[in-house]
Enzyme design. Structure first.
Site, PDB file in Angstrom:
ATOM      1  N   PRO A  71       0.803  -1.210   0.000  1.00 25.40           N
ATOM      2  CA  PRO A  71       0.000   0.000   0.000  1.00 25.40           C
ATOM      3  C   PRO A  71       0.842   1.270   0.000  1.00 25.40           C
ATOM      4  O   PRO A  71       2.026   1.248   0.340  1.00 25.40           O
ATOM      5  CB  PRO A  71      -0.808  -0.113   1.299  1.00 25.40           C
ATOM      6  CG  PRO A  71       0.058  -0.882   2.219  1.00 25.40           C
ATOM      7  CD  PRO A  71       0.820  -1.843   1.333  1.00 25.40           C
TER       8      PRO A  71
ATOM      9  N   PRO B 229       3.139  -6.726   0.323  1.00 27.35           N
ATOM     10  CA  PRO B 229       4.586  -6.838   0.149  1.00 27.35           C
ATOM     11  C   PRO B 229       5.308  -5.548   0.541  1.00 27.35           C
ATOM     12  O   PRO B 229       4.928  -4.465   0.106  1.00 27.35           O
ATOM     13  CB  PRO B 229       4.756  -7.143  -1.336  1.00 27.35           C
ATOM     14  CG  PRO B 229       3.511  -6.606  -1.978  1.00 27.35           C
ATOM     15  CD  PRO B 229       2.424  -6.684  -0.948  1.00 27.35           C
TER      16      PRO B 229
ATOM     17  N   ARG C 211       4.976   2.655   0.356  1.00 31.70           N
ATOM     18  CA  ARG C 211       5.505   4.017   0.350  1.00 31.70           C
ATOM     19  C   ARG C 211       4.677   4.840   1.312  1.00 31.70           C
ATOM     20  O   ARG C 211       3.465   4.654   1.404  1.00 31.70           O
ATOM     21  CB  ARG C 211       5.410   4.633  -1.038  1.00 31.70           C
ATOM     22  CG  ARG C 211       6.236   3.895  -2.059  1.00 31.70           C
ATOM     23  CD  ARG C 211       6.161   4.582  -3.417  1.00 31.70           C
ATOM     24  NE  ARG C 211       6.800   3.749  -4.410  1.00 31.70           N
ATOM     25  CZ  ARG C 211       6.168   2.971  -5.265  1.00 31.70           C
ATOM     26  NH1 ARG C 211       4.854   2.907  -5.259  1.00 31.70           N
ATOM     27  NH2 ARG C 211       6.827   2.249  -6.150  1.00 31.70           N
TER      28      ARG C 211
ATOM     29  N   ARG D  28      -7.694  -8.176  -3.041  1.00 31.56           N
ATOM     30  CA  ARG D  28      -7.892  -8.725  -1.697  1.00 31.56           C
ATOM     31  C   ARG D  28      -9.379  -8.748  -1.378  1.00 31.56           C
ATOM     32  O   ARG D  28     -10.127  -7.866  -1.776  1.00 31.56           O
ATOM     33  CB  ARG D  28      -7.121  -7.902  -0.674  1.00 31.56           C
ATOM     34  CG  ARG D  28      -5.623  -8.135  -0.817  1.00 31.56           C
ATOM     35  CD  ARG D  28      -4.797  -7.169   0.004  1.00 31.56           C
ATOM     36  NE  ARG D  28      -3.387  -7.436  -0.185  1.00 31.56           N
ATOM     37  CZ  ARG D  28      -2.678  -7.019  -1.229  1.00 31.56           C
ATOM     38  NH1 ARG D  28      -3.260  -6.303  -2.171  1.00 31.56           N
ATOM     39  NH2 ARG D  28      -1.394  -7.302  -1.316  1.00 31.56           N
TER      40      ARG D  28
END
Length: 127
Positions: free
Chosen positions: A2, A38, A43, A74
């Site tokens: 995200p 991941p 950021r 998701r």
């Protein structure tokens, strides 16, 4: 993904804000949530809002708003779990502020459509 964007009122001092510390906690939580984001794609950025007016205009009131942008794929259940866990990190980070002053805190998670979002990233080569 995200991508975390923290918007906050300018009247929060840097020590209380501790943005890098907050971002480290958010990245860890996001990597460990059921949604398993991941780390290489995460950021974070923070922006102070120059002009604010919270509730009755008391200049001591503060606000923080965390926007989390994620890619699609998701389940709603995983997004809900991740949202609750990330909001808990945000709430805990600013817990002492709730004891000292008026605080308006908000959170939102948004999915970005795959056909309108593009990424190029080689950060994993340097981790």
């Amino acid at each position: 993904m995200p991508h975390f964007t923290l918007e906050y009122s300018k009247n929060i001092d840097k020590e209380k804000l501790a943005a890098r510390e907050l971002f480290a906690k958010l990245h860890t939580a996001a990597a460990n949530t059921a949604a398993a984001f991941p780390i290489k794609g995460m950021r974070s950025r923070a922006f102070a809002s120059e002009e604010t007016y919270v509730a009755d205009g008391n200049p001591d009131h503060m606000f923080v708003h965390l926007q989390v942008k994620i890619g699609v794929g998701r389940s709603l259940e995983h997004r809900e779990i991740a949202s609750k866990e990330l909001f808990a990190v945000l709430t805990e980070h600013f817990a002492s502020s709730f004891e000292e002053r008026g605080v308006a805190m908000s959170f939102e998670m948004m999915e970005l459509e795959a056909i309108t979002k593009f990424n190029k990233n080689n950060v994993s080569d340097y981790l």
